[in-house]
Structure formats: C-alpha cells, structure tokens
Design an enzyme around this catalytic site. Sequence first.
Site, PDB file in Angstrom:
ATOM      1  CB  SER A 271     -81.855  13.748 -18.311  1.00  0.00           C
ATOM      2  OG  SER A 271     -83.059  13.541 -19.007  1.00  0.00           O
ATOM      3  CG  ASN A 272     -85.884  10.697 -16.671  1.00  0.00           C
ATOM      4  OD1 ASN A 272     -86.314  10.250 -17.732  1.00  0.00           O
ATOM      5  ND2 ASN A 272     -86.385  11.796 -16.113  1.00  0.00           N
ATOM      6  CE1 TYR A 273     -79.730   5.418 -18.356  1.00  0.00           C
ATOM      7  CE2 TYR A 273     -80.720   4.719 -16.285  1.00  0.00           C
ATOM      8  CZ  TYR A 273     -79.589   4.944 -17.060  1.00  0.00           C
ATOM      9  OH  TYR A 273     -78.359   4.694 -16.560  1.00  0.00           O
ATOM     10  CB  SER A 274     -88.174   9.071 -19.979  1.00  0.00           C
ATOM     11  OG  SER A 274     -89.260   9.216 -20.861  1.00  0.00           O
TER      12      SER A 274
END
Length: 229
Positions: free
Chosen positions: A26-29
């Site tokens: 995933s990512n930090y959004s």
Amino acid sequence: MRRHPLRLLITAGPTREPIDPVRFLSNYSTGVLGHTLVAEAQRRGHAVLFITGPTGSPPPRGVKTVAVETALQMQAALERAFPAVDAVIMAAAVADFRPARAAAQKIKRSGVAGGLKLWRLELVENPDLVAGLATRRTRQVIMGFALETSRALANARAKLRTKQLDAIVLTQMRGPRAPFGDTTVDGAIVKSSGAVQPFRRLAKPALARRILDTVERLVAQRGKTSSAA
Ligand code: CTP
C-alpha cells in the site's frame, strides 16, 4: 452565487494489494483531502458518490460510500458509477502494482528462498483507472492528482496529457512523507487549456474549495460547448 447541483464521483485513500491473508502492499495516503472534498461538495449541495480505500476516517455522513480495498475493486466501483456522473475527482492513491498471486495461506519465513534470506515478490501492473475512464467519457469532466517529488510541474503536465484529463492537481512532497496527512500543501492546479494556478502552504479545506471551483467551471463550460454543438 446559485450553484447548479452536480453529480460528483470522488475517490480517496490508498488501495491495498494483498500478498497473503495477513500482508498487503500500500502507500501512506490518509484520505484526508478526499474527505475534505466530500464535505465541501456536500456544503455546495452536490450529490456525491464516494469511493474510498481503507483510511482511518469513518465514512462521511449522508453520502453514499463504497468501501473498497484493491485497485481492481476500485475500478469495478468506478465503472458502475461513471456513466451517471458529471465529474470525477480522482484523489485516491491507487497502487500501481499488485502481487501477481495472493497466497491463500500466510507465507512462512521458513518457506522463502530456501535459506538465502531473499524473497522475490512478483508484481503485475494495475490498470490506470482514471486514464481508462477518460477514454470512455461522454460529457464527464475528469480531474486527477499528481504527487511528485521531482520535476513536479513537467511531470504533472505529462500526466494531464497522457491520461487525457481536464485538470490535474499537483501536490509536491515537502518532507520525507509530506503531504500525507499534512494540513497544508504546496502545488498547482493545471488545466488542459494550459492554465496553471499555483498554491503554497494552502490548507486542505481551501484547496478543496479551489478544486471544486475548478470542477464547477469546467462542467459549466462543457455544458455550453455541448449545447452549442
Ligand atoms: N491513478 C489511477 N490508476 C492508477 C494509478 C494512478 O487512476 N493505477 C490516478 C490517481 O488517482 C491520480 C493520477 O492517476 O489521480 C496520478 O497518480 P500518480 O500516482 O501521481 O501517477 P502514476 O500514473 O501512478 O505515475 P507515477 O507513479 O509514475 O508517478
């Protein structure tokens, strides 16, 4: 000013791409800007469909929300909703790649790479969701986002063109993880006409107002061109 109520599709948050039943890419959004956009759109009387990846925020009140996990689920939800909307605001941070296979059972440390302590995870590219919508638009205004760490404006312009968007919101990385969760952002709104509206240290609610002003204007312009055609 009296506003014409629009049907808006707003996406937010990251996607999660499963590796096995307990792990994902995933990512930090954080989805904060997406939620702020939904609140501002509601305040303006627009009808919103909100499609969101997993974020820490509870679903917004009074808005039809579709919660998804993966990019492919987000794509399916977008495609169902797309024909009926006036504009799409694609604030989601869609993962560009997903594991080629999600293991049915937890991947065990002992099962990885026969003692080499090296695990190669094979990834396949996810579809570009916003670019896919743009190729099938009838009248919809499509706004994307570009999160850049270098050559920001040039990269944003290139994304605007290759994804065939009507406008793109460039946000620039300031610190190691900025602007994820930051209250203020640097960047610019770039339109396909070439117009650039830069902003610095802008609070997310103020950015949401500018974004919606831009979308409302683009929808109004499109209405004029299609009724003139
Ligand atoms: N986007 C999308 N589908 C993807 C990746 C991105 O619809 N698979 C959308 C995002 O929601 C955003 C825009 O495309 O509105 C730009 O996303 P960004 O991550 O900045 O660009 P990428 O196309 O992924 O390019 P790169 O990672 O090479 O910077």
